[in-house]
Motif scaffolding. Sequence first.
Motif, PDB file in Angstrom:
ATOM      1  N   VAL A 185       0.885  -1.166   0.000  1.00  0.00           N
ATOM      2  CA  VAL A 185       0.000   0.000   0.000  1.00  0.00           C
ATOM      3  C   VAL A 185       0.924   1.217   0.000  1.00  0.00           C
ATOM      4  CG1 VAL A 185      -1.772   1.271   1.255  1.00  0.00           C
ATOM      5  CG2 VAL A 185      -1.813  -1.241   1.238  1.00  0.00           C
ATOM      6  N   ASN A 186       1.055   1.840  -1.158  1.00  0.00           N
ATOM      7  CA  ASN A 186       2.040   2.898  -1.341  1.00  0.00           C
ATOM      8  C   ASN A 186       1.399   4.295  -1.203  1.00  0.00           C
ATOM      9  OD1 ASN A 186       4.668   3.825  -1.901  1.00  0.00           O
ATOM     10  ND2 ASN A 186       4.269   3.950  -4.097  1.00  0.00           N
ATOM     11  N   LYS A 187       2.251   5.299  -1.079  1.00  0.00           N
ATOM     12  CA  LYS A 187       1.819   6.705  -0.932  1.00  0.00           C
ATOM     13  C   LYS A 187       1.037   6.925   0.370  1.00  0.00           C
ATOM     14  CE  LYS A 187       1.683   7.167  -5.971  1.00  0.00           C
ATOM     15  NZ  LYS A 187       1.090   7.780  -7.150  1.00  0.00           N
ATOM     16  N   VAL A 188       1.510   6.304   1.461  1.00  0.00           N
ATOM     17  CA  VAL A 188       0.830   6.539   2.741  1.00  0.00           C
ATOM     18  C   VAL A 188       1.059   7.979   3.225  1.00  0.00           C
ATOM     19  CG1 VAL A 188       0.787   4.125   3.503  1.00  0.00           C
ATOM     20  CG2 VAL A 188       2.769   5.550   4.075  1.00  0.00           C
ATOM     21  N   ASP A 189       2.039   8.685   2.626  1.00  0.00           N
ATOM     22  CA  ASP A 189       2.222  10.101   2.966  1.00  0.00           C
ATOM     23  C   ASP A 189       1.012  10.940   2.549  1.00  0.00           C
ATOM     24  OD1 ASP A 189       3.642   9.199   0.422  1.00  0.00           O
ATOM     25  OD2 ASP A 189       3.418  11.345   0.008  1.00  0.00           O
ATOM     26  N   LEU A 190       0.188  10.413   1.627  1.00  0.00           N
ATOM     27  CA  LEU A 190      -0.989  11.173   1.169  1.00  0.00           C
ATOM     28  C   LEU A 190      -2.245  10.858   1.991  1.00  0.00           C
ATOM     29  CD1 LEU A 190      -0.543  11.012  -2.725  1.00  0.00           C
ATOM     30  CD2 LEU A 190      -0.009  12.916  -1.189  1.00  0.00           C
ATOM     31  N   LEU A 191      -2.124   9.959   2.985  1.00  0.00           N
ATOM     32  CA  LEU A 191      -3.312   9.560   3.760  1.00  0.00           C
ATOM     33  C   LEU A 191      -4.072  10.736   4.379  1.00  0.00           C
ATOM     34  CD1 LEU A 191      -2.228   6.206   5.478  1.00  0.00           C
ATOM     35  CD2 LEU A 191      -4.133   6.555   3.888  1.00  0.00           C
ATOM     36  N   PRO A 192      -3.376  11.797   4.847  1.00  0.00           N
ATOM     37  CA  PRO A 192      -4.156  12.903   5.426  1.00  0.00           C
ATOM     38  C   PRO A 192      -5.044  13.620   4.399  1.00  0.00           C
ATOM     39  CG  PRO A 192      -1.835  13.052   6.066  1.00  0.00           C
ATOM     40  CD  PRO A 192      -1.925  11.989   5.007  1.00  0.00           C
ATOM     41  N   TYR A 193      -4.778  13.408   3.113  1.00  0.00           N
ATOM     42  CA  TYR A 193      -5.457  14.221   2.088  1.00  0.00           C
ATOM     43  C   TYR A 193      -6.430  13.432   1.224  1.00  0.00           C
ATOM     44  CZ  TYR A 193      -1.150  16.525   3.450  1.00  0.00           C
ATOM     45  OH  TYR A 193      -0.126  17.037   4.182  1.00  0.00           O
ATOM     46  N   VAL A 194      -6.513  12.107   1.425  1.00  0.00           N
ATOM     47  CA  VAL A 194      -7.392  11.302   0.585  1.00  0.00           C
ATOM     48  C   VAL A 194      -8.327  10.455   1.462  1.00  0.00           C
ATOM     49  CG1 VAL A 194      -5.771  11.165  -1.343  1.00  0.00           C
ATOM     50  CG2 VAL A 194      -5.695   9.406   0.431  1.00  0.00           C
ATOM     51  N   ALA A 195      -9.459  10.050   0.892  1.00  0.00           N
ATOM     52  CA  ALA A 195     -10.390   9.184   1.619  1.00  0.00           C
ATOM     53  C   ALA A 195      -9.950   7.738   1.394  1.00  0.00           C
ATOM     54  CB  ALA A 195     -11.810   9.412   1.123  1.00  0.00           C
ATOM     55  N   TYR A 196      -9.156   7.216   2.301  1.00  0.00           N
ATOM     56  CA  TYR A 196      -8.609   5.860   2.137  1.00  0.00           C
ATOM     57  C   TYR A 196      -8.489   5.225   3.502  1.00  0.00           C
ATOM     58  CZ  TYR A 196      -5.657   2.125   0.204  1.00  0.00           C
ATOM     59  OH  TYR A 196      -5.156   0.919  -0.221  1.00  0.00           O
ATOM     60  N   ASP A 197      -9.082   4.062   3.665  1.00  0.00           N
ATOM     61  CA  ASP A 197      -9.048   3.339   4.928  1.00  0.00           C
ATOM     62  C   ASP A 197      -8.099   2.151   4.752  1.00  0.00           C
ATOM     63  OD1 ASP A 197      -9.511   1.616   7.055  1.00  0.00           O
ATOM     64  OD2 ASP A 197     -11.645   2.096   7.168  1.00  0.00           O
ATOM     65  N   VAL A 198      -6.887   2.258   5.321  1.00  0.00           N
ATOM     66  CA  VAL A 198      -5.874   1.212   5.124  1.00  0.00           C
ATOM     67  C   VAL A 198      -6.382  -0.144   5.631  1.00  0.00           C
ATOM     68  CG1 VAL A 198      -3.542   0.443   5.709  1.00  0.00           C
ATOM     69  CG2 VAL A 198      -3.952   2.862   5.255  1.00  0.00           C
ATOM     70  N   GLU A 199      -7.043  -0.129   6.794  1.00  0.00           N
ATOM     71  CA  GLU A 199      -7.526  -1.405   7.355  1.00  0.00           C
ATOM     72  C   GLU A 199      -8.583  -2.029   6.446  1.00  0.00           C
ATOM     73  OE1 GLU A 199      -5.891  -2.879   9.721  1.00  0.00           O
ATOM     74  OE2 GLU A 199      -4.615  -1.109   9.681  1.00  0.00           O
ATOM     75  N   GLN A 200      -9.414  -1.167   5.839  1.00  0.00           N
ATOM     76  CA  GLN A 200     -10.433  -1.650   4.905  1.00  0.00           C
ATOM     77  C   GLN A 200      -9.775  -2.270   3.669  1.00  0.00           C
ATOM     78  OE1 GLN A 200     -14.411  -1.369   4.759  1.00  0.00           O
ATOM     79  NE2 GLN A 200     -13.261  -3.088   3.939  1.00  0.00           N
ATOM     80  N   ALA A 201      -8.764  -1.590   3.149  1.00  0.00           N
ATOM     81  CA  ALA A 201      -8.053  -2.110   1.975  1.00  0.00           C
ATOM     82  C   ALA A 201      -7.417  -3.468   2.291  1.00  0.00           C
ATOM     83  CB  ALA A 201      -6.979  -1.113   1.524  1.00  0.00           C
ATOM     84  N   LYS A 202      -6.788  -3.561   3.462  1.00  0.00           N
ATOM     85  CA  LYS A 202      -6.174  -4.833   3.879  1.00  0.00           C
ATOM     86  C   LYS A 202      -7.230  -5.922   3.993  1.00  0.00           C
ATOM     87  CE  LYS A 202      -2.498  -3.055   6.882  1.00  0.00           C
ATOM     88  NZ  LYS A 202      -2.006  -3.074   8.284  1.00  0.00           N
ATOM     89  N   ALA A 203      -8.358  -5.590   4.610  1.00  0.00           N
ATOM     90  CA  ALA A 203      -9.420  -6.590   4.792  1.00  0.00           C
ATOM     91  C   ALA A 203      -9.921  -7.076   3.429  1.00  0.00           C
ATOM     92  CB  ALA A 203     -10.564  -5.993   5.609  1.00  0.00           C
TER      93      ALA A 203
END
Lengths: 231, 231
Positions: B163-181
């Motif tokens: 899961v790349n570009k985690v530096d952009l997490l504050p600016y995008v609607a993305y749930d890492v745990e959801q993606a992993k699940a």
Amino acid sequence: MAELITIEQNILRKNADVAADNRAEIERRGAFAVGLVSAPGSGKTSLLERTLKALQGRLRAAVIEGDVQTDRDARRIAALDVPVVQIVTNGTCHLEARMVQGALQRLPGDVDVLFIENVGNLVCPASYDLGEHRRVVLTSTPEGDDKPLKYPAMFRTADALIVNKVDLLPYVAYDVEQAKAFALQVRPGLVVFETSCVSGDGIDRWIQWLLDERAIHLRACPTQPASASTT
Amino acid sequence: MAELITIEQNILRKNADVAADNRAEIERRGAFAVGLVSAPGSGKTSLLERTLKALQGRLRAAVIEGDVQTDRDARRIAALDVPVVQIVTNGTCHLEARMVQGALQRLPGDVDVLFIENVGNLVCPASYDLGEHRRVVLTSTPEGDDKPLKYPAMFRTADALIVNKVDLLPYVAYDVEQAKAFALQVRPGLVVFETSCVSGDGIDRWIQWLLDERAIHLRACPTQPASASTT
């Protein structure tokens, strides 16, 4: 290898025939069709959500959603009370005209503008005419500004380019002017919009282009029945 | 339609044969091969740049770059003084084993780890074994967290997910745990890394996994000549 090329040519020829039928059927209904193509996650469905909201009360819209799997995108569109047909390609990497032909039969007849959202793929959909009147390619700022050079066929076959997610420009290495220059190198005359589906930036100009292109189309195809709504 | 399916099966069978030859050739050289796949612009080349820098002085690396057009990615790799062969597919939407076979002949023999960067495409490369020992799929946070469900084949055939570009997490609607699940739903046991090629976050853990997987591979393939370098 020659056998394969012949088969591919046959497939594309048959696809072009069905696409022509689709276009005739769409025009018979008095509709204007716009195809949306991009890489996965560039924001096709988000742009559609913004666009459909902006068109509410002005044009009757409908959507054909293409996805490899799931009806997640169709459910987002249906939530806006817009008629939508989901095509699940089950692994196929692009929409083909015959899939759109089937979907057209399941859509209402009274539509002014039909959007066809392709599978997220910046390569394969370029070769397949679906019967749309305009093709719009999206690219988003986190993808990098070199995509028009690296995937030229998709940009070469488009009428307009949407540079999406401009709200992320402060956080990514992306040169909008460079991207435009690359796109125009591949496809001179391409119309370019810079949009954000988060802030709404650039959406008005895109909507105006849609309305203008539809009006141009209606003047060019005077044989179709007059639309019930006005722009 | 049956004719087409037969031809596709023949293509995939021939591809699997060549991929097995590639794997044998790579092992004969004592190398460990890692395939990288993702949508356009997820950061495969940026991850490679980070990875090659981290491996400097530890392992001798080489790269095969696959692109529809241009040698832009290969030039980025060559700038790091790493042997690289560019495959330009000229419109083909994925690498095939025979392309990699040709590229292998142009690479030096003394390589510990070979990276094969596929065309940016989250659909078509899933079907083609190239002879790699591990396949790694990248997805980036601006693309949205539903990609594993919408493009399942690519995630199902991968050994690891970045899961790349985690530096952009504050600016995008993305749930890492959801993606992993979602990813684990499609491919139970998938190893997941969260990385940023801008900040360097998560790169150490990814490098350690590469070194560990190479060691596991070397133990499993004892017939190959011993590598000149150590991990």
